[in-house]
Write an enzyme that holds these catalytic residues in place. Structure first.
Site, mmCIF file in Angstrom:
data_model
loop_
_atom_site.group_PDB
_atom_site.id
_atom_site.type_symbol
_atom_site.label_atom_id
_atom_site.label_comp_id
_atom_site.label_asym_id
_atom_site.label_seq_id
_atom_site.Cartn_x
_atom_site.Cartn_y
_atom_site.Cartn_z
ATOM 1 N N ALA A 259 0.994 -1.038 -0.253
ATOM 2 C CA ALA A 259 0.043 0.184 -0.047
ATOM 3 C C ALA A 259 0.882 1.108 -0.035
ATOM 4 O O ALA A 259 2.177 1.221 0.422
ATOM 5 C CB ALA A 259 -0.790 0.145 1.272
ATOM 6 N N GLU B 180 3.308 -5.315 7.695
ATOM 7 C CA GLU B 180 2.570 -4.304 8.163
ATOM 8 C C GLU B 180 2.673 -4.225 9.507
ATOM 9 O O GLU B 180 2.855 -3.066 10.136
ATOM 10 C CB GLU B 180 1.242 -4.822 7.961
ATOM 11 C CG GLU B 180 0.849 -4.513 6.535
ATOM 12 C CD GLU B 180 0.811 -5.848 5.572
ATOM 13 O OE1 GLU B 180 1.970 -6.453 5.632
ATOM 14 O OE2 GLU B 180 0.203 -5.898 4.466
ATOM 15 N N GLU C 95 -0.245 -9.425 -0.775
ATOM 16 C CA GLU C 95 -1.602 -9.495 -0.731
ATOM 17 C C GLU C 95 -2.046 -9.779 -2.384
ATOM 18 O O GLU C 95 -2.906 -10.600 -2.572
ATOM 19 C CB GLU C 95 -2.263 -8.867 0.048
ATOM 20 C CG GLU C 95 -2.200 -8.818 1.677
ATOM 21 C CD GLU C 95 -2.708 -7.788 2.613
ATOM 22 O OE1 GLU C 95 -2.422 -6.513 2.090
ATOM 23 O OE2 GLU C 95 -3.314 -8.035 3.519
ATOM 24 N N GLY D 36 0.704 -5.420 0.958
ATOM 25 C CA GLY D 36 -0.256 -5.247 -0.188
ATOM 26 C C GLY D 36 0.210 -5.831 -1.434
ATOM 27 O O GLY D 36 -0.625 -6.529 -2.096
HETATM 28 N N1 3HC Z 1 4.494 3.473 0.303
HETATM 29 C C1 3HC Z 1 5.057 4.747 -0.217
HETATM 30 N N2 3HC Z 1 6.131 4.858 -0.379
HETATM 31 C C2 3HC Z 1 7.179 3.978 -0.228
HETATM 32 C C3 3HC Z 1 6.573 2.707 0.134
HETATM 33 C C4 3HC Z 1 5.194 2.244 0.275
HETATM 34 N N3 3HC Z 1 4.889 1.067 0.389
HETATM 35 N N4 3HC Z 1 7.712 1.907 0.297
HETATM 36 C C5 3HC Z 1 8.819 2.750 0.037
HETATM 37 N N5 3HC Z 1 8.543 3.883 -0.323
HETATM 38 C C6 3HC Z 1 9.359 5.234 -0.758
HETATM 39 C C7 3HC Z 1 10.211 5.473 0.404
HETATM 40 O O1 3HC Z 1 9.698 6.290 1.381
HETATM 41 C C8 3HC Z 1 11.376 6.112 -0.280
HETATM 42 O O2 3HC Z 1 10.885 7.292 -0.650
HETATM 43 P P1 3HC Z 1 12.110 8.639 -0.747
HETATM 44 O O3 3HC Z 1 12.756 8.200 -1.797
HETATM 45 O O4 3HC Z 1 11.154 9.842 -0.964
HETATM 46 O O5 3HC Z 1 12.592 8.614 0.688
HETATM 47 C C9 3HC Z 1 11.401 5.424 -1.872
HETATM 48 O O6 3HC Z 1 9.890 4.632 -1.644
HETATM 49 C C10 3HC Z 1 12.396 4.187 -1.728
HETATM 50 O O7 3HC Z 1 12.386 3.490 -0.639
HETATM 51 P P2 3HC Z 1 13.538 2.956 0.219
HETATM 52 O O8 3HC Z 1 14.557 4.061 0.490
HETATM 53 O O9 3HC Z 1 13.148 1.908 1.340
HETATM 54 O O10 3HC Z 1 14.049 1.801 -1.058
HETATM 55 P P3 3HC Z 1 14.777 0.692 -0.629
HETATM 56 O O11 3HC Z 1 15.053 -0.027 -1.920
HETATM 57 O O12 3HC Z 1 15.965 0.610 0.118
HETATM 58 O O13 3HC Z 1 13.625 -0.467 0.003
HETATM 59 C C11 3HC Z 1 11.678 -1.460 0.040
HETATM 60 C C12 3HC Z 1 12.752 -0.749 -0.872
HETATM 61 C C13 3HC Z 1 12.106 -2.737 0.546
HETATM 62 C C14 3HC Z 1 10.454 -1.700 -0.699
HETATM 63 C C15 3HC Z 1 11.180 -0.347 1.228
HETATM 64 O O14 3HC Z 1 11.094 0.712 0.792
HETATM 65 C C16 3HC Z 1 10.247 -1.015 2.115
HETATM 66 O O15 3HC Z 1 10.389 -1.475 2.922
HETATM 67 N N6 3HC Z 1 9.029 -0.198 1.912
HETATM 68 C C17 3HC Z 1 7.953 -0.496 2.825
HETATM 69 C C18 3HC Z 1 7.170 -1.778 2.495
HETATM 70 C C19 3HC Z 1 5.895 -2.079 3.244
HETATM 71 O O16 3HC Z 1 5.894 -2.025 4.572
HETATM 72 N N7 3HC Z 1 4.814 -2.402 2.857
HETATM 73 C C20 3HC Z 1 3.759 -2.574 3.373
HETATM 74 C C21 3HC Z 1 2.813 -1.151 3.122
HETATM 75 S S1 3HC Z 1 1.399 -1.369 4.268
HETATM 76 C C22 3HC Z 1 0.345 -2.089 3.555
HETATM 77 O O17 3HC Z 1 0.553 -2.798 2.404
HETATM 78 C C23 3HC Z 1 -1.034 -2.444 4.011
HETATM 79 C C24 3HC Z 1 -1.824 -3.757 3.239
HETATM 80 O O18 3HC Z 1 -2.080 -4.735 4.148
HETATM 81 C C25 3HC Z 1 -3.065 -3.039 2.719
#
Ligand code: 3HC
Ligand code: NAI
Length: 719
Positions: free
Chosen positions: A61, A123, A103, A100
Site C-alpha cells: 500500500a 505491516e 496480498e 499489499g
Molecule cells: N508506500 C509509499 N512510499 C514507499 C513505500 C510504500 N509502501 N515503500 C517505499 N516507499 C518510498 C520510500 O519512502 C522512499 O521514498 P523517498 O525516496 O522519497 O525517501 C522510496 O520509496 C524508496 O524506498 P527505500 O529507500 O526504502 O528503498 P529501498 O530500495 O531501500 O527499499 C523497500 C525498498 C524494501 C520496498 C522498502 O522501501 C520498504 O520496505 N517499503 C515498505 C514496504 C511495506 O512496509 N509495505 C507494506 C505497506 S502497508 C500495506 O501494504 C497494507 C496492506 O496490508 C493493505
C-alpha cells in the site's frame, strides 16, 4: 500507473508503473481494477500476468496515503475480483512483494518468483496488520505456525523460502515475467477453484490455543506494550476458526483499531524518518543529492578495544580491506583473535565465508600509507588522539580521509592538528559496533561535502542508519543522554528506587530501564568521564559544596556506587546484584537500598512517593528539551534525525516514535507546562528550563513534528 499489453496473442500483461516501489496508490488500484475488467471481458485474452516495472513487483500500500482519507477504489474488492476471475492470473514477482504487494500476489492463482525476490507482510512494523486479506489467506495457504511467524514479525523471506513454504509455485533465475507468461499459457483451461486461496480450509493444528498463547507470550515479551503483533495473532485465530468472509470482517475490525492508534502513526513516522535521515544538507548548500562520495576500498582502524574490533568487522564484512593497528604486541594479538572470532561467527550466522583475507594487523602507523580512510578508536583522551592525528597526517597520503570514533570530543580540534582539516570528520559508532545500526557522522565546520558524503555512504554500505550531526560535546545522542541520566539519579535522591524507575521506563516501552542498561554497559565508563571532566574525585569532592558541581545540582550517588567497586554486570554488582560476574539476571540489592537511605538521611532529604508519571515526565521531557536545544543550535537538521538516533542508538521504543515525536503526541503545551513546573521545583537544574524552541513552537500553535523545521530555519544551522 499500470500498463496493459497483449502478449503472445492471448495473455494480458498488466505492469504496475508507480516508481520507485510500485506502491498501490489510488491511481494504481484504479488502473489494476480497469485492466482486470478489460482482460476478463476480452475474449482474445485467455490468461493474465501481473508484474511490476523496473524489476520490482510491488512494495505494498502507499503508506503516504494513510495520513489522509481513502481516495479511489479500496484494495480489497480489487483483489477479490482478481481471485474470483475465470481466467488464470499469474503473479510475476521480481524484487519485492511486500504487504499489499504480497496480498496482491496471494489473490493471483499462481505465483512465479525470481530467485532474488523477497516477500513478506511487514505491516506489523508499521503498527498495522495485513488488512487486504493477508491475515486470512496466508494461514490458509501455509498453515498457522508459519503464517503466524511471518505476520507477527513482518520478516522478509527469500524466494527459496517462499517456495519451501508453498507460497510460490516456481522460482526462476530468468526473467520472471517471461516465465510467468509461459506458465499462464500452460494454465489455460485448468480448474481454478483449488487455486483460490480464500476457498482453502486453514490447516488447523490440534493445539491451536496453546500455539496462539505461546505466540502471545512471545510477542508481549519482545515488543512490550505494542498492539499490532497482538492484533495479528487475533486475526490469525480468526483465519483458523472462522469462514473466510467472517475472518475478513474480523481483520477489518482489528485494522480499524490499529489504523487509528497513535502507535500506528508512530511506526509510520519512524519509517519515513529513517529514510529522511539519509538526506543530509550542509550550510554550504552541499547535500546528499549533489555531493559525490568517494569509493572506499581500503581502510584502517586504530585501537582494537571494545569499539575498534566491531568497526573492523563492520568494514571487512562488506568487502573493504582493513589494516588494524594496536599499540602493543600482546594487545594486537588479543585484538586479532577477537576480530577473527567475531568475523567467523558473523559469517556462520549469515551462511557466507568469513572474509579473513581482507584483514591485516600491525603495530606501526607507517603501514597506513595507502589506505583510503582511517577510523581512529583509541582511548577517549584528546592529547592522545591529537598525537595520533598528527602522525596520520604525516604518514597517510594527502587524500586519505581521517575519521574519529570519539564519543563526544571536539572533531574540529582534531582536524586542526592535521594538514587536511577538510578531510576530517567524526564517525561515531555505537557499542557493539558490528551490531548496532546507528552511525552519527559528525560534520566539523571544516569537513568538506565530499568527506561527509563518503562517511554517510560508507555507513550505508556497512548497513548502518547514518545521521549527520553537528560538532558539539556529546554530539546529539550522548548530549541528550546526560540530562536524562541526571534526572534518573535525582529521582533516586528524592525517594525512588532503581527498580521503580526502571519499571516505569520499561512499562513505557524500553526493553531495559536506565539502571539495568547502565549495569549492562558498565558504570566505570561514566565514572571515568566524570573524573576527567572535574565532576568528581577526592579533590573535587572536598572543594565543592555537597550535591553541587560547576554551579548546578549534582548527584554523587553513581560515584559512590563505583567507589564500592560496583561496576555493573561485569563485576556482579552495580545498581542491582547478580549471582555472579557476567550474569544478566538483575535482582534488587538491599545494599543499594541501604546506601540510598543513608545518603538521604545524611543530606536531610525526606523521601517522598514518586509516581510513574513523574518519572516518565522528568526523564523523557528533559530528554526532548535537550533535543529542542540541539535543533536551536543547529546540531541536528530536523527532529526526525534526533528520533532516528534514539531509535537506533538508544533503543527508544519504536511505537513511541522517538523522543521528539513522543512529546509532539503528548502535546507541546502540556510538555512546556510540566517542564515549567519541574523547573520551578528544581531551579538548580538548568536542563529542566524549557528551551526557547519549545516555547516558540507552543506560541505558534504546536505544529506537527514534520513542520518544526520551518520554525527552526531561522536559527543558526551547522548542518
Ligand atoms: N508506500 C509509499 N512510499 C514507499 C513505500 C510504500 N509502501 N515503500 C517505499 N516507499 C518510498 C520510500 O519512502 C522512499 O521514498 P523517498 O525516496 O522519497 O525517501 C522510496 O520509496 C524508496 O524506498 P527505500 O529507500 O526504502 O528503498 P529501498 O530500495 O531501500 O527499499 C523497500 C525498498 C524494501 C520496498 C522498502 O522501501 C520498504 O520496505 N517499503 C515498505 C514496504 C511495506 O512496509 N509495505 C507494506 C505497506 S502497508 C500495506 O501494504 C497494507 C496492506 O496490508 C493493505
Ligand atoms: P577501549 O579502551 O576498549 O579501546 C581503546 C584501544 O585503543 C585499546 O585497545 C588501546 O590499547 C588502543 N590504543 C590506545 N592508544 C593507541 C595507539 N596510540 N595506537 C593504537 N592503539 C591504541 O576503548 P573503546 O571503548 O573501544 O573506545 C574507543 C573510542 O571509541 C573512544 O574514543 C570512545 O570514547 C569511543 N566510543 C566508545 C564507545 C563505547 O561504548 N565503549 C561508544 C562509542 C564511541
Amino acid at each position: 500507473m499500470a500498463r496493459y499489453e497483449l502478449v503472445k496473442r492471448s495473455v494480458a500483461l498488466i505492469t504496475l508503473t508507480n516508481p520507485p516501489v510500485n506502491a498501490l496508490s489510488s491511481p494504481v488500484r484504479h488502473a489494476i481494477a480497469k485492466s482486470m475488467e478489460r482482460a476478463l471481458s476480452d475474449p482474445k485474452v485467455t490468461a493474465v500476468v501481473i508484474c511490476g516495472e523496473n524489476g520490482r513487483f510491488c512494495g505494498g500500500a502507499d503508506i503516504r496515503e494513510f495520513a489522509g482519507p481513502l481516495r479511489g477504489p479500496p484494495l480489497i474488492p480489487v483483489l477479490d475480483a482478481i481471485e474470483a476471475g475465470r481466467k488464470p492470473v499469474v503473479a510475476a514477482i521480481e524484487g519485492v512483494a511486500l504487504g499489499g504487494g504480497f496480498e496482491l500476489a496471494l489473490v493471483c492463482h499462481y505465483r512465479i518468483a525470481h530467485s532474488k525476490a523477497r516477500l513478506g507482510l511487514p505491516e506489523v512494523t508499521l503498527g498495522i496488520l495485513p488488512a487486504a486479506g493477508g491475515s486470512q489467506r496466508l494461514p490458509r495457504l501455509i498453515g498457522i505456525p508459519a503464517a503466524l511467524e511471518l505476520i507477527t514479525t513482518g520478516r522478509h523471506i527469500s524466494a527459496q523460502e517462499a517456495l519451501k513454504l508453498g507460497i510460490v509455485d516456481q522460482v526462476t533465475d530468468q526473467n520472471a515475467c517471461e516465465m510467468a507468461v509461459e506458465f499462464a499459457l500452460k494454465s489455460v483451461g485448468k480448474p481454478l477453484s483449488s487455486r483460490r486461496v480464500s476457498m482453502l480450509t486453514t490447516p488447523c493444528p490440534p493445539d491451536l490455543d496453546a500455539l496462539l498463547e505461546a505466540a502471545t507470550m512471545q510477542v508481549k515479551k519482545k515488543a512490550r506494550g505494542v498492539m499490532a503483533p497482538l492484533a495479528c495473532i487475533q486475526a490469525v485465530r480468526a483465519a483458523a476458526t472462522m469462514p473466510f468472509s467472517k475472518g475478513m470482517k474480523r481483520e477489518s475490525e482489528l485494522m480499524t483499531t490499529l489504523f487509528n492508534s497513535g502507535q500506528a502513526q508512530a511506526f509510520q513516522y519512524c519509517f519515513f524518518a529513517q529514510r529522511t535521515a539519509g538526506k543530509w544538507t550542509l550550510p554550504s548548500g552541499a547535500q546528499w543529492n549533489n555531493s559525490k562520495p568517494r569509493e572506499i576500498r581500503s581502510a584502517a582502524v586504530i585501537g582494537l578495544g571494545t569499539m575498534g574490533r566491531g568497526i573492523v568487522v563492520s568494514l571487512a564484512r562488506v568487502g573493504i580491506s582493513v589494516i588494524a593497528v594496536e599499540s602493543e604486541k600482546k594487545l594486537l594479538e588479543n585484538g586479532r583473535q577477537m576480530v577473527i572470532g567475531m568475523l567467523e561467527r558473523d559469517a556462520k550466522r549469515r551462511g557466507v565465508s568469513a572474509s579473513l583475507n581482507l584483514l591485516n594487523f600491525t603495530l606501526s602507523l607507517q603501514d597506513l600509507k595507502d589506505v583510503d580512510l582511517v577510523i581512529e578508536a583509541v582511548f577517549e583522551d584528546m592529547a592522545l588522539k591529537k598525537r595520533v592525528f598528527q602522525e596520520l597526517s604525516k604518514v597517510c597520503r594527502p587524500t586519505t580521509l581521517l575519521c574519529t570514533n570519539t564519543s563526544g570530543l571536539d572533531v574540529d580540534a582534531l582536524a586542526g592538528v592535521t594538514n587536511r582539516p577538510h578531510l576530517v570528520a567524526g564517525m561515531h559508532f555505537f557499542s557493539p559496533a558490528h551490531v548496532m545500526k546507528l552511525l552519527e557522522v559528525v560534520c566539523g565546520p571544516r569537513s568538506s561535502s565530499e568527506t561527509i558524503a563518503t562517511a554517510m555512504s560508507l555507513g550505508k554500505k556497512m548497513g548502518k542508519v547514518s545521521v549527520a550531526v553537528g560538532n558539539c560535546p556529546g554530539f546529539v545522542g550522548n548530549r541528550m543522554l546526560k540530562p536524562y541520566l541526571d534526572q534518573a539519579t535525582f529521582l533516586l535522591e528524592e525517594g525512588a528506587t532503581p527498580e521503580q524507575i526502571d519499571k516505569a521506563l520499561e512499562d513505557f516501552g524500553f526493553a531495559m530501564g536506565v539502571f539495568r542498561m547502565s549495569d549492562l554497559a558498565g558504570l566505570d565508563v561514566g565514572w571515568r568521564v566524570r573524573k576527567e571532566s572535574g565532576l568528581t574525585g577526592p579533590d573535587v569532592d572536598s572543594k565543592n559544596p555537597p550535591r553541587r558541581r560547576q554551579g548546578h545540582r549534582y548527584c554523587p550517588i553513581p560515584d559512590m556506587v563505583c567507589e564500592q567497586g560496583r561496576f555493573g554486570q561485569k563485576t556482579g554488582r552495580g545498581w542491582y546484584m547478580y549471582d555472579k560476574p557476567g550474569d544478566t539476571n538483575a535482582k534488587p540489592d538491599p545494599l543499594i537500598q541501604n546506601l540510598l537511605e543513608t545518603y538521604r538521611s545524611r543530606y536531610g532529604i525526606q523521601p517522598r512517593n514518586i509516581s510513574d508519571q513523574e518519572i516518565i515526565e522528568r526523564c523523557l521531557f528533559v530528554l526532548a528539551n535537550e533535543g529542542f536545544r540541539i535543533l536551536e543550535d543547529g546540531m541536528a537538521a530536523r527532529p526526525e534525525d534526533i528520533d532516528v538516533i534514539y531509535l537506533f542508538g538508544y533503543a527508544f521504543p519504536r511505537h513511541r516514535g522517538g523522543p521528539m515525536f513522543y512529546v509532539s503526541m503528548v502535546g507541546l503545551e502540556r510538555v512546556l507546562e510540566r517542564l515549567e513546573y519541574y523547573h520551578q521545583a528544581h531551579p538548580d537544574v538548568p536542563h529542566l528550563e524549557p528551551s526557547a524552541l519549545l516555547k516558540k513552537l507552543v506560541a505558534c500553535g504546536s505544529p506537527p513534528v514534520q513542520k518544526w523545521r520551518e520554525y527552526i530555519k531561522t536559527m543558526h544551522s551547522h548542518l
